[in-house]
Design a protein around this motif. Structure first.
Motif, PDB file in Angstrom:
ATOM      1  N   LEU A 170      39.806 -34.731  -6.000  1.00  8.76           N
ATOM      2  CA  LEU A 170      38.417 -34.369  -5.720  1.00  8.76           C
ATOM      3  C   LEU A 170      37.942 -34.886  -4.367  1.00  8.76           C
ATOM      4  CD1 LEU A 170      35.765 -33.127  -6.750  1.00  8.76           C
ATOM      5  CD2 LEU A 170      35.276 -35.299  -7.870  1.00  8.76           C
ATOM      6  N   ARG A 171      38.046 -36.189  -4.157  1.00 10.21           N
ATOM      7  CA  ARG A 171      37.518 -36.778  -2.918  1.00 10.21           C
ATOM      8  C   ARG A 171      38.280 -36.313  -1.686  1.00 10.21           C
ATOM      9  NH1 ARG A 171      37.389 -43.055  -3.547  1.00 10.21           N
ATOM     10  NH2 ARG A 171      39.471 -42.627  -4.359  1.00 10.21           N
ATOM     11  N   THR A 172      39.605 -36.234  -1.797  1.00 10.14           N
ATOM     12  CA  THR A 172      40.407 -35.862  -0.633  1.00 10.14           C
ATOM     13  C   THR A 172      40.080 -34.458  -0.147  1.00 10.14           C
ATOM     14  OG1 THR A 172      42.211 -37.274  -1.406  1.00 10.14           O
ATOM     15  CG2 THR A 172      42.752 -35.635   0.266  1.00 10.14           C
ATOM     16  N   ASN A 173      40.021 -33.507  -1.066  1.00 15.03           N
ATOM     17  CA  ASN A 173      39.739 -32.125  -0.673  1.00 15.03           C
ATOM     18  C   ASN A 173      38.317 -31.978  -0.159  1.00 15.03           C
ATOM     19  OD1 ASN A 173      42.007 -30.006  -1.399  1.00 15.03           O
ATOM     20  ND2 ASN A 173      42.080 -31.591  -2.974  1.00 15.03           N
ATOM     21  N   ALA A 174      37.374 -32.703  -0.755  1.00 16.15           N
ATOM     22  CA  ALA A 174      35.994 -32.659  -0.263  1.00 16.15           C
ATOM     23  C   ALA A 174      35.910 -33.231   1.150  1.00 16.15           C
ATOM     24  CB  ALA A 174      35.080 -33.437  -1.206  1.00 16.15           C
ATOM     25  N   LEU A 175      36.594 -34.337   1.384  1.00 13.97           N
ATOM     26  CA  LEU A 175      36.573 -34.951   2.714  1.00 13.97           C
ATOM     27  C   LEU A 175      37.229 -34.058   3.767  1.00 13.97           C
ATOM     28  CD1 LEU A 175      37.399 -38.652   1.806  1.00 13.97           C
ATOM     29  CD2 LEU A 175      35.288 -37.815   2.845  1.00 13.97           C
ATOM     30  N   VAL A 176      38.319 -33.414   3.404  1.00 16.67           N
ATOM     31  CA  VAL A 176      38.990 -32.515   4.348  1.00 16.67           C
ATOM     32  C   VAL A 176      38.076 -31.361   4.719  1.00 16.67           C
ATOM     33  CG1 VAL A 176      40.865 -30.830   4.569  1.00 16.67           C
ATOM     34  CG2 VAL A 176      41.343 -33.109   3.683  1.00 16.67           C
ATOM     35  N   ALA A 177      37.421 -30.767   3.713  1.00 21.20           N
ATOM     36  CA  ALA A 177      36.520 -29.641   3.974  1.00 21.20           C
ATOM     37  C   ALA A 177      35.328 -30.080   4.821  1.00 21.20           C
ATOM     38  CB  ALA A 177      36.053 -29.038   2.656  1.00 21.20           C
ATOM     39  N   VAL A 178      34.713 -31.203   4.471  1.00 22.25           N
ATOM     40  CA  VAL A 178      33.553 -31.686   5.231  1.00 22.25           C
ATOM     41  C   VAL A 178      33.957 -32.082   6.647  1.00 22.25           C
ATOM     42  CG1 VAL A 178      31.838 -33.537   5.385  1.00 22.25           C
ATOM     43  CG2 VAL A 178      32.261 -32.410   3.194  1.00 22.25           C
ATOM     44  N   GLY A 179      35.092 -32.771   6.777  1.00 23.18           N
ATOM     45  CA  GLY A 179      35.550 -33.168   8.101  1.00 23.18           C
ATOM     46  C   GLY A 179      35.785 -31.977   9.008  1.00 23.18           C
ATOM     47  N   PHE A 235      31.002 -29.364   1.396  1.00 21.09           N
ATOM     48  CA  PHE A 235      31.134 -30.398   0.364  1.00 21.09           C
ATOM     49  C   PHE A 235      31.278 -29.774  -1.026  1.00 21.09           C
ATOM     50  CE2 PHE A 235      29.018 -33.082  -2.831  1.00 21.09           C
ATOM     51  CZ  PHE A 235      29.825 -34.213  -2.761  1.00 21.09           C
ATOM     52  N   VAL A 236      30.421 -28.799  -1.343  1.00 25.56           N
ATOM     53  CA  VAL A 236      30.444 -28.169  -2.661  1.00 25.56           C
ATOM     54  C   VAL A 236      31.751 -27.397  -2.874  1.00 25.56           C
ATOM     55  CG1 VAL A 236      29.376 -26.413  -4.124  1.00 25.56           C
ATOM     56  CG2 VAL A 236      27.944 -28.025  -2.856  1.00 25.56           C
ATOM     57  N   LEU A 237      32.129 -26.589  -1.882  1.00 26.82           N
ATOM     58  CA  LEU A 237      33.323 -25.763  -2.037  1.00 26.82           C
ATOM     59  C   LEU A 237      34.598 -26.610  -2.010  1.00 26.82           C
ATOM     60  CD1 LEU A 237      32.291 -22.725   0.193  1.00 26.82           C
ATOM     61  CD2 LEU A 237      32.155 -22.942  -2.289  1.00 26.82           C
ATOM     62  N   GLY A 238      34.634 -27.635  -1.124  1.00 26.10           N
ATOM     63  CA  GLY A 238      35.781 -28.541  -1.110  1.00 26.10           C
ATOM     64  C   GLY A 238      35.911 -29.307  -2.411  1.00 26.10           C
ATOM     65  N   SER A 239      34.764 -29.685  -2.992  1.00 25.88           N
ATOM     66  CA  SER A 239      34.780 -30.391  -4.277  1.00 25.88           C
ATOM     67  C   SER A 239      35.268 -29.481  -5.395  1.00 25.88           C
ATOM     68  CB  SER A 239      33.375 -30.906  -4.615  1.00 25.88           C
ATOM     69  OG  SER A 239      32.944 -31.855  -3.654  1.00 25.88           O
ATOM     70  N   ALA A 240      34.925 -28.183  -5.316  1.00 22.21           N
ATOM     71  CA  ALA A 240      35.392 -27.239  -6.337  1.00 22.21           C
ATOM     72  C   ALA A 240      36.914 -27.131  -6.319  1.00 22.21           C
ATOM     73  CB  ALA A 240      34.762 -25.863  -6.098  1.00 22.21           C
ATOM     74  N   ILE A 241      37.475 -27.084  -5.111  1.00 22.05           N
ATOM     75  CA  ILE A 241      38.937 -27.046  -4.997  1.00 22.05           C
ATOM     76  C   ILE A 241      39.536 -28.359  -5.490  1.00 22.05           C
ATOM     77  CG2 ILE A 241      40.865 -26.907  -3.368  1.00 22.05           C
ATOM     78  CD1 ILE A 241      39.127 -25.075  -1.642  1.00 22.05           C
ATOM     79  N   GLY A 242      38.941 -29.473  -5.071  1.00 20.73           N
ATOM     80  CA  GLY A 242      39.448 -30.785  -5.445  1.00 20.73           C
ATOM     81  C   GLY A 242      39.323 -31.077  -6.927  1.00 20.73           C
ATOM     82  N   LEU A 243      38.286 -30.506  -7.576  1.00 17.98           N
ATOM     83  CA  LEU A 243      38.105 -30.740  -9.013  1.00 17.98           C
ATOM     84  C   LEU A 243      39.279 -30.193  -9.801  1.00 17.98           C
ATOM     85  CD1 LEU A 243      36.303 -31.737 -11.304  1.00 17.98           C
ATOM     86  CD2 LEU A 243      35.204 -29.479 -11.308  1.00 17.98           C
ATOM     87  N   GLU A 244      39.729 -29.009  -9.426  1.00 15.64           N
ATOM     88  CA  GLU A 244      40.894 -28.432 -10.109  1.00 15.64           C
ATOM     89  C   GLU A 244      42.129 -29.303  -9.911  1.00 15.64           C
ATOM     90  OE1 GLU A 244      44.627 -26.384 -10.371  1.00 15.64           O
ATOM     91  OE2 GLU A 244      43.675 -26.857  -8.445  1.00 15.64           O
ATOM     92  N   ARG A 245      42.293 -29.845  -8.706  1.00 15.60           N
ATOM     93  CA  ARG A 245      43.430 -30.731  -8.427  1.00 15.60           C
ATOM     94  C   ARG A 245      43.298 -32.049  -9.194  1.00 15.60           C
ATOM     95  NH1 ARG A 245      47.793 -28.834  -6.915  1.00 15.60           N
ATOM     96  NH2 ARG A 245      46.980 -27.476  -8.551  1.00 15.60           N
ATOM     97  N   GLN A 246      42.048 -32.567  -9.299  1.00 14.04           N
ATOM     98  CA  GLN A 246      41.826 -33.840  -9.990  1.00 14.04           C
ATOM     99  C   GLN A 246      42.110 -33.711 -11.476  1.00 14.04           C
ATOM    100  OE1 GLN A 246      40.575 -36.627  -8.067  1.00 14.04           O
ATOM    101  NE2 GLN A 246      41.457 -37.695  -9.809  1.00 14.04           N
ATOM    102  N   VAL A 247      41.717 -32.577 -12.066  1.00 14.00           N
ATOM    103  CA  VAL A 247      41.965 -32.349 -13.493  1.00 14.00           C
ATOM    104  C   VAL A 247      43.460 -32.362 -13.776  1.00 14.00           C
ATOM    105  CG1 VAL A 247      41.806 -30.621 -15.321  1.00 14.00           C
ATOM    106  CG2 VAL A 247      39.816 -31.112 -13.898  1.00 14.00           C
ATOM    107  N   ARG A 248      44.248 -31.843 -12.839  1.00 12.26           N
ATOM    108  CA  ARG A 248      45.706 -31.817 -13.002  1.00 12.26           C
ATOM    109  C   ARG A 248      46.352 -33.098 -12.483  1.00 12.26           C
ATOM    110  NH1 ARG A 248      46.860 -26.778 -14.638  1.00 12.26           N
ATOM    111  NH2 ARG A 248      45.419 -25.101 -14.050  1.00 12.26           N
ATOM    112  N   GLN A 249      45.514 -34.075 -12.071  1.00 11.08           N
ATOM    113  CA  GLN A 249      45.979 -35.399 -11.643  1.00 11.08           C
ATOM    114  C   GLN A 249      46.977 -35.310 -10.491  1.00 11.08           C
ATOM    115  OE1 GLN A 249      47.330 -37.602 -15.073  1.00 11.08           O
ATOM    116  NE2 GLN A 249      45.336 -37.551 -16.062  1.00 11.08           N
ATOM    117  N   ARG A 250      46.636 -34.500  -9.503  1.00 11.85           N
ATOM    118  CA  ARG A 250      47.462 -34.397  -8.316  1.00 11.85           C
ATOM    119  C   ARG A 250      47.077 -35.486  -7.318  1.00 11.85           C
ATOM    120  NH1 ARG A 250      49.824 -31.947 -11.536  1.00 11.85           N
ATOM    121  NH2 ARG A 250      50.680 -29.836 -11.365  1.00 11.85           N
ATOM    122  N   THR A 251      47.964 -35.734  -6.345  1.00  7.62           N
ATOM    123  CA  THR A 251      47.748 -36.815  -5.382  1.00  7.62           C
ATOM    124  C   THR A 251      46.464 -36.601  -4.594  1.00  7.62           C
ATOM    125  OG1 THR A 251      50.139 -37.038  -5.161  1.00  7.62           O
ATOM    126  CG2 THR A 251      48.784 -38.083  -3.470  1.00  7.62           C
ATOM    127  N   ALA A 252      46.271 -35.410  -4.049  1.00  5.31           N
ATOM    128  CA  ALA A 252      45.058 -35.081  -3.311  1.00  5.31           C
ATOM    129  C   ALA A 252      44.085 -34.416  -4.277  1.00  5.31           C
ATOM    130  CB  ALA A 252      45.381 -34.163  -2.136  1.00  5.31           C
TER     131      ALA A 252
END
Length: 238
Positions: free
Chosen positions: A42-51, A23-40
Motif C-alpha cells: 500500500l505505502r510503496t505504491n502510493a509513494l511511487v504514484a505521488v512522487g 495518492f488515491v489511485l496509487g493506494s488502490a493499486i497498493g491495496l491489492e498488493r498489500q492484501v496479497r502480502q507482496r513486498t511493495a
C-alpha cells in the motif's frame, strides 16, 4: 520573498487535485498488493504514484508541457531502478517481476496525475488492477497444465555410444538421419567411452521438437550393429 511570490491559490488547488488523485489511485493499486502480502504494498505504491506526480507537476509549472515531458522520461528510468531492487533471483527462480511491473504502473499513474490527465490516470489504474486480479486465475490455470513437448523451448542433445572402430560411419549416419527429420546438428562432439567405445554428442539447432520423430531416429540408430547405446535428452532454457 520569492516563496511568497510563488504562492498562487489556483496553482495550489491544481497541484492538490493532481497529488490527491495520485495518492488515491496509487493506494488502490497498493491495496491489492498489500492484501496479497507482496513486498511493495500500500505505502510503496502510493509513494511511487505521488512522487511521480510531484515531479511532473513541478516541471509542468516551471517549464510547461515541454518540461513535463523531459521529467517523465527521468521518472520512468528512476522507477526502473526502484523496480530492479524488488527483483530477486534464487537459483533458477526469479521473483519480484510482477511487483516491479506494478511499481512501474503506479509511476505511470502518478505521472498522468501530475500532468493533469486524471481521466487517463484512472484508466491506467483500472488496467493495472485488472492485470493483477482478472488475469491471475488465467495464469494459474495455464501453469497447472503440463507443457506439451512441441510447445516447450529447450536445448536438445542426441547421445550415441558406438564401437570406436566404426565411429566415423555412425557419426555420418547420425547426422544424416537428423537432417532427414529436419533437425540439423548445431554442434558435434566425441568423447572416449570405456576402452573401445566412443560417445557421440550431437546438439540440435531446434528449440522444440516432436518427441515421436526423434524417437524414430533413436530407434534406427539403435538398430545399427556398431551402436551399443542411443538416447536423447532436453534441458529447459531460462
Amino acid at each position: 520573498m520569492e516563496a511568497l511570490n510563488n504562492i498562487n491559490l489556483a496553482s495550489l488547488l491544481d497541484s492538490f487535485v493532481s497529488l490527491f488523485s495520485a495518492f488515491v489511485l496509487g493506494s488502490a493499486i497498493g491495496l491489492e498488493r498489500q492484501v496479497r502480502q507482496r513486498t511493495a504494498g500500500l505505502r510503496t505504491n502510493a509513494l511511487v504514484a505521488v512522487g511521480a506526480a510531484v515531479f511532473v507537476d513541478l516541471a509542468n509549472r516551471l517549464h510547461g508541457a515541454e518540461g513535463a515531458v523531459h521529467v517523465v522520461a527521468y521518472v520512468v528510468s528512476g522507477i526502473g531502478f526502484l523496480g530492479a531492487g524488488a527483483i530477486m533471483k534464487e537459483g533458477a527462480n526469479v521473483t519480484g517481476l510482477n511487483t516491479a511491473a506494478t511499481l512501474w504502473g503506479s509511476g505511470a499513474v502518478g505521472a498522468c496525475c501530475g500532468a493533469d490527465m486524471i481521466g487517463e490516470a484512472l484508466m491506467a489504474t483500472l488496467f493495472v488492477l485488472a492485470s493483477n486480479t482478472l488475469l491471475r486465475p488465467v495464469v494459474n490455470r495455464i501453469n497447472r497444465q503440463p507443457v506439451k513437448e512441441e510447445f516447450g523451448e529447450a536445448s536438445y542433445t542426441v547421445y550415441t555410444v558406438c564401437q570406436r572402430a566404426h565411429q566415423s560411419k555412425v557419426r555420418e549416419r547420425l547426422v544424416a538421419l537428423l537432417e532427414q527429420a529436419n533437425y540439423p546438428v548445431r554442434d558435434l562432439e566425441q568423447h572416449a567411452f570405456g576402452h573401445d567405445e566412443t560417445e557421440i554428442e550431437a546438439k540440435l539447432y531446434a528449440t522444440s521438437i516432436d518427441a515421436d520423430e526423434l524417437d524414430k531416429v533413436i530407434t534406427v540408430l539403435g538398430s545399427l550393429p556398431a551402436v551399443t547405446q542411443c538416447f536423447w535428452s532436453a534441458v529447459t532454457e531460462d
